[in-house]
Motif scaffolding. Structure first.
Motif, mmCIF file in Angstrom:
data_model
loop_
_atom_site.group_PDB
_atom_site.id
_atom_site.type_symbol
_atom_site.label_atom_id
_atom_site.label_comp_id
_atom_site.label_asym_id
_atom_site.label_seq_id
_atom_site.Cartn_x
_atom_site.Cartn_y
_atom_site.Cartn_z
ATOM 1 N N CYS A 129 0.863 -1.203 0.000
ATOM 2 C CA CYS A 129 0.000 0.000 0.000
ATOM 3 C C CYS A 129 0.890 1.242 0.000
ATOM 4 O O CYS A 129 1.089 1.884 1.052
ATOM 5 C CB CYS A 129 -0.925 0.012 1.206
ATOM 6 S SG CYS A 129 -1.911 -1.471 1.421
ATOM 7 N N PRO A 130 1.462 1.617 -1.140
ATOM 8 C CA PRO A 130 2.388 2.767 -1.178
ATOM 9 C C PRO A 130 1.756 4.068 -0.692
ATOM 10 O O PRO A 130 2.442 4.924 -0.133
ATOM 11 C CB PRO A 130 2.776 2.851 -2.661
ATOM 12 C CG PRO A 130 2.501 1.484 -3.214
ATOM 13 C CD PRO A 130 1.316 0.971 -2.454
ATOM 14 N N ALA A 131 0.443 4.223 -0.894
ATOM 15 C CA ALA A 131 -0.197 5.476 -0.497
ATOM 16 C C ALA A 131 -0.263 5.633 1.018
ATOM 17 O O ALA A 131 -0.439 6.752 1.518
ATOM 18 C CB ALA A 131 -1.610 5.540 -1.077
ATOM 19 N N SER A 132 -0.110 4.543 1.757
ATOM 20 C CA SER A 132 -0.205 4.597 3.224
ATOM 21 C C SER A 132 1.154 4.722 3.902
ATOM 22 O O SER A 132 1.205 4.846 5.135
ATOM 23 C CB SER A 132 -0.916 3.341 3.749
ATOM 24 O OG SER A 132 -2.206 3.224 3.205
ATOM 25 N N GLY A 188 -8.437 2.515 4.769
ATOM 26 C CA GLY A 188 -7.682 2.442 3.532
ATOM 27 C C GLY A 188 -7.360 1.022 3.119
ATOM 28 O O GLY A 188 -7.786 0.041 3.748
ATOM 29 N N PRO A 189 -6.555 0.896 2.054
ATOM 30 C CA PRO A 189 -6.184 -0.441 1.573
ATOM 31 C C PRO A 189 -5.441 -1.261 2.628
ATOM 32 O O PRO A 189 -5.626 -2.476 2.705
ATOM 33 C CB PRO A 189 -5.282 -0.148 0.364
ATOM 34 C CG PRO A 189 -5.643 1.236 -0.046
ATOM 35 C CD PRO A 189 -6.040 1.952 1.189
ATOM 36 N N TYR A 190 -4.615 -0.585 3.410
ATOM 37 C CA TYR A 190 -3.860 -1.330 4.435
ATOM 38 C C TYR A 190 -4.815 -1.981 5.434
ATOM 39 O O TYR A 190 -4.606 -3.148 5.823
ATOM 40 C CB TYR A 190 -2.904 -0.389 5.163
ATOM 41 C CG TYR A 190 -2.234 -1.039 6.362
ATOM 42 C CD1 TYR A 190 -1.122 -1.854 6.195
ATOM 43 C CD2 TYR A 190 -2.744 -0.852 7.644
ATOM 44 C CE1 TYR A 190 -0.522 -2.472 7.293
ATOM 45 C CE2 TYR A 190 -2.154 -1.462 8.745
ATOM 46 C CZ TYR A 190 -1.041 -2.271 8.568
ATOM 47 O OH TYR A 190 -0.456 -2.882 9.638
ATOM 48 N N ASP A 191 -5.851 -1.255 5.864
ATOM 49 C CA ASP A 191 -6.799 -1.821 6.828
ATOM 50 C C ASP A 191 -7.536 -3.022 6.240
ATOM 51 O O ASP A 191 -7.768 -4.015 6.944
ATOM 52 C CB ASP A 191 -7.794 -0.738 7.261
ATOM 53 C CG ASP A 191 -7.097 0.459 7.883
ATOM 54 O OD1 ASP A 191 -6.481 0.294 8.942
ATOM 55 O OD2 ASP A 191 -7.168 1.543 7.293
ATOM 56 N N GLN A 192 -7.874 -2.941 4.942
ATOM 57 C CA GLN A 192 -8.535 -4.076 4.308
ATOM 58 C C GLN A 192 -7.600 -5.275 4.200
ATOM 59 O O GLN A 192 -7.988 -6.412 4.498
ATOM 60 C CB GLN A 192 -9.041 -3.670 2.921
ATOM 61 C CG GLN A 192 -10.134 -2.597 2.970
ATOM 62 C CD GLN A 192 -10.591 -2.198 1.591
ATOM 63 O OE1 GLN A 192 -10.061 -2.658 0.583
ATOM 64 N NE2 GLN A 192 -11.610 -1.334 1.538
ATOM 65 N N ILE A 209 4.727 6.474 8.458
ATOM 66 C CA ILE A 209 5.998 7.124 8.822
ATOM 67 C C ILE A 209 5.738 8.274 9.790
ATOM 68 O O ILE A 209 6.462 8.456 10.779
ATOM 69 C CB ILE A 209 6.731 7.621 7.557
ATOM 70 C CG1 ILE A 209 7.289 6.418 6.773
ATOM 71 C CG2 ILE A 209 7.865 8.578 7.929
ATOM 72 C CD1 ILE A 209 7.956 6.801 5.467
ATOM 73 N N GLY A 210 4.682 9.062 9.518
ATOM 74 C CA GLY A 210 4.339 10.154 10.430
ATOM 75 C C GLY A 210 3.934 9.657 11.807
ATOM 76 O O GLY A 210 4.360 10.213 12.834
ATOM 77 N N ILE A 211 3.133 8.589 11.854
ATOM 78 C CA ILE A 211 2.731 8.026 13.145
ATOM 79 C C ILE A 211 3.942 7.482 13.891
ATOM 80 O O ILE A 211 4.105 7.707 15.095
ATOM 81 C CB ILE A 211 1.675 6.932 12.940
ATOM 82 C CG1 ILE A 211 0.383 7.530 12.365
ATOM 83 C CG2 ILE A 211 1.397 6.206 14.243
ATOM 84 C CD1 ILE A 211 -0.662 6.496 12.006
ATOM 85 N N GLY A 212 4.806 6.760 13.190
ATOM 86 C CA GLY A 212 6.007 6.209 13.825
ATOM 87 C C GLY A 212 6.942 7.281 14.341
ATOM 88 O O GLY A 212 7.541 7.136 15.420
ATOM 89 N N THR A 213 7.067 8.383 13.570
ATOM 90 C CA THR A 213 7.930 9.485 14.026
ATOM 91 C C THR A 213 7.384 10.095 15.310
ATOM 92 O O THR A 213 8.142 10.406 16.241
ATOM 93 C CB THR A 213 8.022 10.557 12.932
ATOM 94 O OG1 THR A 213 8.518 9.965 11.727
ATOM 95 C CG2 THR A 213 8.953 11.683 13.362
#
Length: 353
Positions: free
Chosen positions: A22-25, A300-304, A30-34
């Motif tokens: 899921c490249p869009a996620s 998003g796609p990652y959740d699916q 990255i923002g959450i991890g930072t």
């Protein structure tokens, strides 16, 4: 995807193989991890400063601060990773509510030591003022415990007053004698110059006053020295008691004292009061940011993919259980056909049981 991005995605609690699909996620995780990473860093700095008021060893502070930072990092990562998007606000909010409360508590714990570091100069000045006031109060209380000093000082003043009175009387007789010799007319002199009967009488009075003055001065000075020595002895005792109290007063610079002093400052100074709340709100927002990002974001796609992946694991487990159950039943049927007597005993045993 380089190693830094992989590490930040790991910090976000996301499953890396699914994120790659899921490249869009990627940027979101990255923002959450930072945010999770910097929260842990702030936690380490915060507890490090708090420990510096307790321990003096740099390595002890460093080890405990690292352990605390890792604990906060693991806790934040767990909080973020357990929130799943369902496209239903209330179920998601109900799921996130205990995590928001936990994030709030973590933010308050992290913010307080950093507030003490930010306002360290103001706190030190307030501590100095309190220390000076405590010193003055301690001296007054110690002095109240030694009332005999005032009595001794009063006696010394009385003895010196006695010397001064004798000296004044001697000076008065000296003046009268001089006036009689030089013919100065007063109520106590004849006004005739020269050494006559009155002058000789004045001289004898002067000699007597001088002797009396010398005797009183010598006697009182000796008494004054003894009284001053007693005062010095008592002052040594007072100073020893004061120094004993100063040992505990000098140690009044710990975390609890600074927290109390900072609270007093916020009550007295409006600017510090609002700055304190702004810092607290800032850390609360930093700590809650990963959770809020997940709540505000859409599914998003990652959740699916994550749901499909977990459902596949559950399904595979159920298939394995079904297969094992069928295999067990098949083996039992084969065993019963080969050994019918054993089957009868087994059924009888199960019935009795």
């Amino acid at each position: 995807m380089h190693n830094v991005e992989k590490f930040l995605i790991f910090c976000s609690g996301a499953y890396l193989p699914l994120v790659r699909r899921c490249p869009a996620s990627i940027n979101r995780f990255i923002g959450i991890g930072t945010t999770v990473l910097f929260t842990a860093i702030f936690a380490g700095l915060s507890v490090g400063y708090a420990l510096s008021t307790v321990f003096t060893s740099f390595w002890v502070i460093l080890v405990i601060a690292l352990i605390w930072a890792l604990m906060i990092f693991n806790l934040d990562r767990y909080i973020v990773s357990t929130i799943k998007k369902q496209d239903q606000f209330f179920p998601e909010f109900k799921q996130a509510l205990p995590r928001l409360v936990l994030a709030l508590l973590i933010a308050l714990v992290i913010a307080k030591p950093l507030e003490l570091r930010i306002f360290e100069k103001e706190i030190n000045r307030e501590l100095d003022e309190q220390r000076l006031a405590t010193i003055e109060t301690s001296r007054e209380k110690i002095a109240e415990g030694y009332p005999e000093i005032n009595d001794l000082e009063s006696k010394i003043e009385g003895l010196r007053a006695g010397i001064a009175a004798k000296e004044d009387f001697r000076n008065q007789k000296q003046k009268e004698y001089d006036q009689e010799r030089f013919g100065v007319k007063t109520e106590g002199t004849t006004g005739l110059a020269g050494i006559g009967v009155n002058a000789e009488k004045k001289e004898k009075q002067l000699d007597q006053a001088e002797q009396d003055y010398q005797y009183t001065q010598k006697l009182n000075e000796g008494r004054i020295q003894d009284l001053e020595a007693e005062i010095r002895r008592i002052n040594v005792l007072k100073e020893q008691e004061f120094q004993n109290q100063m040992v505990s007063l000098d140690a009044y610079d710990g975390l609890a004292a600074r927290l109390q002093t900072f609270r007093d400052l916020t009550l007295k100074n409006t600017a510090i009061y609002w700055a304190n709340w702004m810092i607290i709100f800032l850390f609360i927002m930093i700590e809650m940011a990963p959770i809020l990002v997940k709540l505000m974001g859409s599914r998003g796609p990652y959740d699916q993919l994550l749901d499909f992946h977990e459902a596949g694991i559950v399904l595979a487990g159920e298939e394995q259980w079904y297969k094992k159950t069928k295999e067990g039943q098949l083996r039992r049927e084969v065993f019963d056909e080969l050994y019918p007597r054993k089957k009868s005993q087994r059924i009888a045993g199960e019935t009795i049981w």
